[in-house]
Scaffold this motif. Structure first.
Motif, mmCIF file in Angstrom:
data_model
loop_
_atom_site.group_PDB
_atom_site.id
_atom_site.type_symbol
_atom_site.label_atom_id
_atom_site.label_comp_id
_atom_site.label_asym_id
_atom_site.label_seq_id
_atom_site.Cartn_x
_atom_site.Cartn_y
_atom_site.Cartn_z
ATOM 1 N N ARG A 87 91.123 -20.032 -17.950
ATOM 2 C CA ARG A 87 90.271 -19.443 -17.141
ATOM 3 C C ARG A 87 90.891 -19.723 -15.601
ATOM 4 N NH1 ARG A 87 86.376 -18.803 -14.040
ATOM 5 N NH2 ARG A 87 86.976 -20.525 -13.135
ATOM 6 N N GLU A 286 90.699 -15.658 -18.547
ATOM 7 C CA GLU A 286 89.334 -15.115 -17.836
ATOM 8 C C GLU A 286 89.607 -15.526 -16.297
ATOM 9 O OE1 GLU A 286 86.302 -17.084 -19.774
ATOM 10 O OE2 GLU A 286 84.602 -15.851 -18.890
ATOM 11 N N CYS A 287 89.123 -14.290 -15.741
ATOM 12 C CA CYS A 287 89.415 -14.506 -14.407
ATOM 13 C C CYS A 287 88.568 -13.601 -13.636
ATOM 14 C CB CYS A 287 90.514 -14.113 -13.757
ATOM 15 S SG CYS A 287 91.023 -12.447 -14.167
ATOM 16 N N ASP A 427 91.038 -3.020 -2.446
ATOM 17 C CA ASP A 427 90.569 -3.016 -3.863
ATOM 18 C C ASP A 427 90.676 -1.635 -4.333
ATOM 19 O OD1 ASP A 427 86.814 -3.092 -3.377
ATOM 20 O OD2 ASP A 427 88.623 -2.084 -2.026
ATOM 21 N N ASN A 432 86.144 -3.053 -9.293
ATOM 22 C CA ASN A 432 86.136 -3.445 -8.088
ATOM 23 C C ASN A 432 86.686 -5.077 -7.935
ATOM 24 O OD1 ASN A 432 82.993 -2.331 -8.266
ATOM 25 N ND2 ASN A 432 84.103 -2.251 -6.431
ATOM 26 N N ASN A 433 87.135 -5.532 -9.147
ATOM 27 C CA ASN A 433 87.735 -6.801 -8.743
ATOM 28 C C ASN A 433 89.063 -6.750 -9.217
ATOM 29 O OD1 ASN A 433 87.557 -6.624 -11.658
ATOM 30 N ND2 ASN A 433 86.806 -8.694 -12.139
ATOM 31 N N TYR A 435 92.414 -5.946 -6.847
ATOM 32 C CA TYR A 435 92.983 -5.688 -5.466
ATOM 33 C C TYR A 435 94.584 -5.158 -5.671
ATOM 34 C CZ TYR A 435 88.936 -7.807 -3.645
ATOM 35 O OH TYR A 435 87.580 -8.194 -3.211
ATOM 36 N N GLY A 462 85.543 -11.087 2.630
ATOM 37 C CA GLY A 462 84.962 -9.513 2.439
ATOM 38 C C GLY A 462 85.626 -8.649 3.297
ATOM 39 N N THR B 338 80.596 -12.536 -12.942
ATOM 40 C CA THR B 338 81.928 -12.490 -12.145
ATOM 41 C C THR B 338 82.789 -13.305 -12.800
ATOM 42 O OG1 THR B 338 80.974 -14.557 -11.014
ATOM 43 C CG2 THR B 338 80.531 -12.319 -9.903
ATOM 44 N N HIS B 339 82.476 -14.056 -13.939
ATOM 45 C CA HIS B 339 83.363 -14.867 -14.329
ATOM 46 C C HIS B 339 83.993 -16.010 -13.645
ATOM 47 C CE1 HIS B 339 83.341 -12.960 -18.549
ATOM 48 N NE2 HIS B 339 83.080 -12.069 -17.975
ATOM 49 N N LEU B 345 83.514 -17.378 -4.288
ATOM 50 C CA LEU B 345 83.939 -15.948 -4.752
ATOM 51 C C LEU B 345 82.578 -15.232 -4.977
ATOM 52 C CD1 LEU B 345 86.841 -16.413 -6.713
ATOM 53 C CD2 LEU B 345 86.871 -15.387 -4.581
ATOM 54 N N ARG B 347 79.318 -14.835 -3.356
ATOM 55 C CA ARG B 347 78.366 -15.076 -2.293
ATOM 56 C C ARG B 347 77.499 -13.817 -2.141
ATOM 57 N NH1 ARG B 347 81.186 -16.906 2.920
ATOM 58 N NH2 ARG B 347 82.794 -15.361 2.573
ATOM 59 N N VAL B 420 78.992 -10.130 1.251
ATOM 60 C CA VAL B 420 79.254 -9.750 -0.104
ATOM 61 C C VAL B 420 80.679 -9.378 -0.404
ATOM 62 C CG1 VAL B 420 78.449 -7.964 -2.050
ATOM 63 C CG2 VAL B 420 76.709 -8.755 -0.293
ATOM 64 N N PRO B 421 81.273 -9.975 -1.159
ATOM 65 C CA PRO B 421 82.660 -9.757 -1.570
ATOM 66 C C PRO B 421 82.850 -8.463 -2.154
ATOM 67 C CG PRO B 421 81.989 -11.754 -2.529
ATOM 68 C CD PRO B 421 80.753 -11.246 -1.979
ATOM 69 N N ASN B 422 83.892 -7.734 -2.034
ATOM 70 C CA ASN B 422 84.158 -6.385 -2.454
ATOM 71 C C ASN B 422 83.897 -6.362 -3.934
ATOM 72 O OD1 ASN B 422 84.481 -5.012 -0.046
ATOM 73 N ND2 ASN B 422 86.811 -5.790 -0.310
ATOM 74 N N HIS B 423 84.393 -7.315 -4.802
ATOM 75 C CA HIS B 423 84.505 -7.408 -6.484
ATOM 76 C C HIS B 423 83.156 -7.459 -6.804
ATOM 77 C CE1 HIS B 423 84.930 -11.624 -4.972
ATOM 78 N NE2 HIS B 423 84.346 -11.766 -6.248
ATOM 79 N N ILE B 425 80.501 -5.645 -6.111
ATOM 80 C CA ILE B 425 79.653 -4.463 -5.597
ATOM 81 C C ILE B 425 79.108 -4.059 -6.810
ATOM 82 C CG2 ILE B 425 79.242 -2.405 -4.726
ATOM 83 C CD1 ILE B 425 81.630 -3.220 -2.739
ATOM 84 N N SER B 426 79.992 -3.848 -7.745
ATOM 85 C CA SER B 426 79.238 -2.963 -9.089
ATOM 86 C C SER B 426 79.073 -4.240 -10.247
ATOM 87 C CB SER B 426 80.247 -2.144 -9.680
ATOM 88 O OG SER B 426 81.390 -2.641 -9.818
#
Lengths: 489, 460
Positions: A87, A286-287, A427, A432-433, A435, A462, B338-339, B345, B347, B420-423, B425-426
């Protein structure tokens, strides 16, 4: 009978032991105390002497005790330590200068110790095909896009004060061998107006550049043949070249000292958006966030996200337009060549060269035409290309280079952004996650410190905080609005 | 008693024989029915305090709230684990539910035991399913370390307890709680009685946990899967408190001098662990340390052996059980999306999941002991009792309450407010299962505002 024989053998063995001890005692007795202090043998001692190695033994005991106390990370089950942890918070794919720069800045910006768990995955720790170490190592602010100029300016500032940023306690200071000799762009009559416009943009943003007329050019650099040159643009400060390997190692050393974990492995798959197996021994990591800093191979990595299975003209189906392009660099030796103040000269014909070291060596190369792009399946050097395309232009521009000898050559990949040859920082719109920090097409190394900081701000804050890089985001690719550099070549 | 135990036991064949599609709904419904039956325990009308009495098991006002809490938690654990086990093979899901049920069984028998021997055996039995839960279903490599710490801390401290119980049986001829509470002080030789006092309480102090021996808790809580964290925080810690309350009946006259170092450790632990909470980057770790902090108050209250102390301890145990379990469920909803457990990370989730923000707010306010919730009742009664014992304790408890408020608000603001972090959003929207889970945690807490005497224990 046999019992007696066995006994006899035993005695002989004991006798042997006894004899050897006697021999050593005789030896020391015969040769007196002077040779006792000096150890004439160069091999290791026969027996472990506790008192001789007291320091080492005490240190080992202390380490054992520290391991036994709670709080140490000693674990009775030592599962394969080469595998990445199961992780992590942020996984950076690609251990080049961009990846390690992002790792460093992420650790720099976390507000508490061990705020985020970062791992950097690199599939080849010898860096044999990495663009970072095969780069010519130049840095310039002479771009036409303000974003590019900002990135290079901030990176140059970072590299000038590199020991403040990347110095590690009790280790050697970082020496980038940053030669601030400047870049010299030469423009012909047709493109001189572009150069003038770029010059005003650069001055406005804050780059220290100056324009030179052909006569001024000849005065400053008498070895140049100014035929066909209408205008030249010369960087006075913060431009030049440095050692990319030192920068990479400095970033890596500092980031690892701050707790970034380095893994040697290849990412082979993504699951949903967050898990990725790697290596022959599969390890799912897992990240929360994945950063694609894979350089020339970013496009291929993005393919694993399954983009190609979506229809081409949708947002989800937009591929990441980065592919490797091979470029050659030749090292030439010319004893009568230009002197120590030679800048990184870039000619309007596409040829470039710079001084390498103090022994009359130079590094040179040229951009091939779009149609003759070399094959990217390997890193073999095409020497014919030097004979055909580089040397004539080199000799034309600098007459002294008519007599030179090619001592060595190598090839490296550009992470070429086929869309508009500028970096993609931001991104992905759908995933979304994930980058990106890739596609710099040859000017990634020089922008890596500032680009790393931009990505770290994007992830942790952000938003961009110090430099606004929204223009370099993925949006322009979706909207099909290229932001091309108005180069003179 | 059997009307709860046998259905719980039969939940094991249920989880093995149910069809794959109906596994989770069936076990959920079954455990809910058991819970509804267990609510009957809360009515204690006996004059001798012991109800549902049989030679081996009984409930009294001290154990019945804890028993009801235990039974209440099983459906909640099943509800919480449904999502992350969905991708496991069916057999493993069945094993998971079986483990939860065996844990439940041993806990019910532990709380309801009248003989201290049975209590001890059940106390040890709870370790095994918990260890399996942590080491098999935990998320990271460190879970092996966490399991080792958990097992050996508890085991090493409880083996002396075994010896003590055997010695006690030898001396008094009985280990039944019903009889021991009526015995006078037990004569033991003057130096051995210190050892005897310490060994009988050490197991429970480690389980609570007391500040100096609390190292297993952050590890175990963080590495355990959600059901493991829930049961650990809500019930297993209270096992230590309950054991202490029972044992100290026997140890009475010695407690006056010997409890000093432990009270000091407990109070210092309240301050220290609350301060550690402010520096945590990992959400689950923050909640784990907050558990240690609350339990420090409980430990101090039990050690001073006053009626108000014991009452306050019991109220805080029940209230904290529900609150802490709710916090872990909330942290898990974050983690499943969000794992990542890192707070930096994850927020600004108020903008994305506003209804979950409501639950976050109520739970964080419960954690900082907002009136009129039973958390405040418990804390206030404990602080008053400690004040009566010595007025220097107000420094610790006052500062502790202040820092508790600080870190609870910090936790709320870090996870809910901010950019809100970009990752994020969805993210998946909140499931109604998660809303149900949190409602079921907070509803008892709100109902207890109206009738707190259910959890006031035998001092009422």
């Amino acid at each position: 009978m046999s019992a007696w024989r066995r006994l006899h053998v035993k005695v002989r063995r004991a006798h042997g032991l006894f004899t050897s001890r006697r021999v050593t005692e005789q030896y020391t007795w015969m040769y007196g105390p002077s040779t006792l202090g000096q150890n004439l043998s160069t091999g290791k001692p026969l027996r472990n002497d506790f008192f001789k190695e007291l320091e080492a033994q005490l240190a080992a005991m202390r380490k054992k005790a520290a391991d036994a106390l709670p709080g140490s990370s000693w674990s009775p089950f030592d599962i394969n330590p080469n595998l990445p942890p199961e992780r992590a918070d942020i996984v950076i794919i690609g251990g080049g200068v961009m990846g390690w720069s992002i790792a460093y800045w992420l650790k720099q910006k976390e507000r508490v110790r061990e705020g985020v768990k970062v791992i950097v995955v690199e599939r080849d720790l010898t860096y044999s095909q990495a663009s970072t170490v095969l780069s010519a190592g130049g840095i310039r602010q002479q771009f036409s896009l303000p974003e590019n100029i900002h990135l290079s300016l901030a990176s140059a500032d970072f590299m000038r004060n590199i020991n403040e940023h990347l110095g590690v306690l009790n280790e050697d200071p970082v020496d980038l061998q940053f030669n601030q000799s400047g870049y010299l762009f030469l423009a012909s009559e047709e493109v001189a107006h572009i150069m003038e416009e770029n010059y005003s943009t650069q001055r406005q943003v804050g780059a220290k550049v100056t324009l030179l007329s052909p006569t001024q050019l000849k005065e400053k650099f008498p070895w140049i043949n100014t035929d066909g040159v209408a205008l030249a643009s010369y960087g006075l400060e913060n431009e030049g070249w440095f050692d990319p390997w030192s920068l990479l190692n400095a970033f890596r050393r500092k980031a690892m000292s701050m707790g970034v974990i380095q893994c040697c492995g290849e990412v082979t798959d993504f699951k949903y958006t967050v898990q990725m197996p790697k290596g022959l021994e599969y390890q799912m990591v897992e990240c929360a966030i994945v950063v694609n800093a894979a350089g020339a191979f970013s496009g291929k990595l993005a393919e694993m996200l399954g983009i190609s299975s979506n229809p081409k003209d949708t947002i989800a189906g937009t591929p990441v337009p980065v592919e490797p392009r091979k470029r050659y660099i030749y090292v030439v030796h010319c004893p009568d060549g230009p002197g120590l103040d030679t800048p990184f000269l870039i000619d309007y014909s596409g040829m470039y060269f710079r001084r390498e070291g103090l022994g009359g060596n130079y590094i040179t190369g040229a951009s091939p035409k779009e149609a003759d792009e070399p094959d990217t399946s390997n890193l073999e050097v095409d020497h014919q290309f030097f004979e055909d395309s580089v040397w004539p232009r080199l000799a034309y521009r600098v007459p002294a280079f008519e007599k030179l000898k090619v001592t060595s050559a190598w090839a490296g990949f550009y992470d070429y952004n086929t869309f508009d040859q500028n970096g993609i920082i931001g991104d992905h719109p759908v995933i979304n996650n994930m980058y990106f920090a890739t596609g710099f097409s040859g000017h990634g190394l020089q922008q890596s410190p500032a680009a790393g900081r931009a990505v770290a701000e994007l992830i942790l804050d952000g938003n961009f905080k110090t430099l606004d890089m929204r223009g370099l985001g993925f949006r322009r690719i979706m909207a099909q609005e290229p932001i091309l550099e108005r180069n003179i070549l | 008693m059997l009307k709860i135990l046998i259905p719980t036991l039969l939940l094991i064949p249920t989880s093995w024989l149910a069809k794959a599609k109906w596994l989770w709904p069936t076990t959920l419904l079954h455990s809910f029915i058991i819970t509804l039956f267990s609510l009957a325990w809360l009515k204690n009308t006996s004059e001798t305090n012991w109800s549902t009495l049989n030679p081996y098991m009984a409930t009294d006002p001290l154990s019945s709230p804890l028993l009801t809490l235990t039974c209440w938690l099983l459906p909640l654990m099943i509800l919480a684990s449904q999502n992350h086990l969905a991708q496991d093979p069916l057999v493993r899901q069945r094993i998971y539910i079986t483990l939860l049920v065996t844990l439940q069984l041993s806990l019910i028998m532990a709380f309801a035991a009248t003989e201290l021997t049975m209590f001890y055996v059940m106390f040890e039995t709870t370790l095994i399913p918990t260890l399996i839960l942590i080491t098999r279903w935990g998320n990271q490599m460190e879970r092996l370390n966490a399991g080792t710490y958990f097992l050996f801390y508890t085991l090493a401290s409880s083996l002396p307890l075994l010896i003590t119980l055997l010695a006690l049986q030898n001396k008094t001829g009985t280990l039944s709680l019903l009889i021991i509470q009526l015995l006078g002080p037990i004569p033991i030789s003057p130096y051995v009685n210190i050892i005897w006092w310490t060994t009988s309480l050490l197991a429970f102090l480690v389980k609570m946990p007391l500040y100096g021996v609390h190292l297993w808790l952050p590890k175990a809580h963080v590495e355990a899967p959600i059901a493991g964290s829930m049961i650990l925080a809500a019930v297993l810690l209270k096992l230590g408190g309950y054991g202490m309350m029972r044992m100290m009946l026997i140890l009475s006259p010695l407690a006056k001098e010997l409890c000093y170092p432990f009270i000091i450790l407990a109070l210092w632990g309240v301050l220290m662990t609350s301060s550690i909470c402010l520096r945590q980057t990992d959400l689950k770790s923050l909640i784990a340390y907050s558990s240690v902090s609350h339990m420090g108050l409980v430990a101090a209250a039990i050690l001073i052996q006053t009626p108000w102390g014991l009452t306050g301890a019991l109220i805080l145990m029940i209230a904290h059980g529900l609150t802490s379990s709710a916090l872990f469920c909330l942290a898990n909803t974050n983690y499943e999306r969000t794992h990542s457990r890192t707070m930096i990370l994850t927020r600004g989730s108020q903008m994305i999941l506003p209804l979950m923000a409501t639950w976050w707010l109520i739970t964080c306010l419960a954690n900082l002991a907002l009136p009129p919730l039973p958390n405040l009742m418990g804390e206030l009664i404990i602080i008053s009792a400690l004040l009566g014992w010595s007025w220097w304790t107000i420094i610790f408890t006052g500062a502790g309450a202040l820092i508790t408020a600080t870190y609870s608000l910090y936790m709320y603001l870090m996870t809910q407010r901010g950019p809100v972090p970009n990752h994020m959003i969805s993210m998946n929207p909140s499931h109604s299962r998660e809303h149900l889970l949190l409602t079921l945690h907070l509803l008892p807490l709100l109902l207890l505002v109206f009738k707190p005497t259910t959890i006031w224990g035998s001092a009422y």
